[in-house]
Design an enzyme around this catalytic site. Sequence first.
Site, mmCIF file in Angstrom:
data_model
loop_
_atom_site.group_PDB
_atom_site.id
_atom_site.type_symbol
_atom_site.label_atom_id
_atom_site.label_comp_id
_atom_site.label_asym_id
_atom_site.label_seq_id
_atom_site.Cartn_x
_atom_site.Cartn_y
_atom_site.Cartn_z
ATOM 1 N N HIS A 68 7.089 3.537 -5.039
ATOM 2 C CA HIS A 68 7.441 2.540 -4.027
ATOM 3 C C HIS A 68 6.648 1.262 -4.286
ATOM 4 O O HIS A 68 5.414 1.315 -4.356
ATOM 5 C CB HIS A 68 7.154 3.073 -2.617
ATOM 6 C CG HIS A 68 7.948 4.286 -2.265
ATOM 7 N ND1 HIS A 68 7.617 5.543 -2.731
ATOM 8 C CD2 HIS A 68 9.068 4.440 -1.501
ATOM 9 C CE1 HIS A 68 8.500 6.417 -2.269
ATOM 10 N NE2 HIS A 68 9.387 5.775 -1.517
ATOM 11 N N ASP A 98 11.245 2.052 -4.843
ATOM 12 C CA ASP A 98 12.061 2.016 -3.628
ATOM 13 C C ASP A 98 11.441 1.147 -2.533
ATOM 14 O O ASP A 98 10.248 0.850 -2.548
ATOM 15 C CB ASP A 98 12.233 3.428 -3.062
ATOM 16 C CG ASP A 98 13.159 4.291 -3.887
ATOM 17 O OD1 ASP A 98 13.552 3.855 -4.990
ATOM 18 O OD2 ASP A 98 13.478 5.412 -3.445
#
Length: 463
Positions: A417, A275
């Site tokens: 991430h 992400d």
Amino acid sequence: MNKSRLGRGRHGKTRHVLLALIGILAISICLLGGFIAFKIYQQKSFEQKIESLKKEKDDQLSEGNQKEHFRQGQAEVIAYYPLQGEKVISSVRELINQDVKDKLESKDNLVFYYTEQEESGLKGVVNRNVTKQIYDLVAFKIEETEKTSLGKVHLTEDGQPFTLDQLFSDASKAKEQLIKELTSFIEDKKIEQDQSEQIVKNFSDQDLSAWNFDYKDSQIILYPSPVVENLEEIALPVSAFFDVIQSSYLLEKDAALYQSYFDKKHQKVVALTFDDGPNPATTPQVLETLAKYDIKATFFVLGKNVSGNEDLVKRIKSEGHVVGNHSWSHPILSQLSLDEAKKQITDTEDVLTKVLGSSSKLMRPPYGAITDDIRNSLDLSFIMWDVDSLDWKSKNEASILTEIQHQVANGSIVLMHDIHSPTVNALPRVIEYLKNQGYTFVTIPEMLNTRLKAHELYYSRDE
């Protein structure tokens, strides 16, 4: 002398008139006789044509059928009922008899009912397509005015009716899944809400054994009621029902798909997702690690980060990864108005479509915060996770691996991430661990496959 001549003249004129009248009468009799003879010839010729048509149909249809010849009002009806052994197939008889009773007009017609056998797409099942053919018999002319399919009757090899519930090992679960799939199909067609709700209700209220269906091209075809524009049929992929289907009915192609589905289902799989990117400093490093291990992943990017990083976004896709939507600026969507939340998502969809040429139709809400109103207003699938690496919190390589080790299971979706250096550094160890545990790495579309539907939430392969 003059009187004698006058009398003879008058007598001659009378005779001429009489002869003329006799001539006219004779001609009239001849004409009438000719007309009657022509009508008799015309009627016989017409009757011969009718008999010829009947014989033609009889030659085509008598074998394997029981013929019944009767009148319904003024209509002459000839029905060819298919036989199974020495018995008429009852489901076909019922369909024909119902049509005769309810829909056949009492007109001077010649009506044929018959069936044509065709492949069903299912092993051990045949279709009988029941046809009504009507000929008008008017003014000595035979004119076909209607040829209508009354529907298909699905039959087992021994001539028994085959209904949709028999296709499944668990009819109750199958109906639940069918309702879910057909509802999603109808929503995609943008049908008026009251119409779509009525169609779904009609299916829900009916027992599965009564559903009108067909099977072709690896799809279950359903016929909605009421029929609305742009929705004559509902086509659902059979692969969406592999968990509840009776595989013994599947022919070679579909049986292979079924086997492949369960091979993959029993295979240990995991989906790595990243992400908040793209980040020009760290995302390329993640891509290099994934390439080293020949692994494909799914990246949920922020719309605001695409500008200036278009080539990097294109690289992600070109290397076989999937690019999804993570909103424009990472707000808590559930705390925004509906219009504001939609704009966060649609603006990102627009920029991704502009850069990549298409959309994956996948969206991950920041913080996992989403409302039903937001989901139902957008034709996207919403991807959550069941393994949180907490890399955003710990920013520690060892902790990232430990979190994944404690949470991962077959079919997990792992949240990481690609904007944090510790995540980049931990990734090889994470991959090595998962490989040693027997996991295969897949993208979100590969993992969820036909389960992916608009508006739905997904936490893992099985949730």
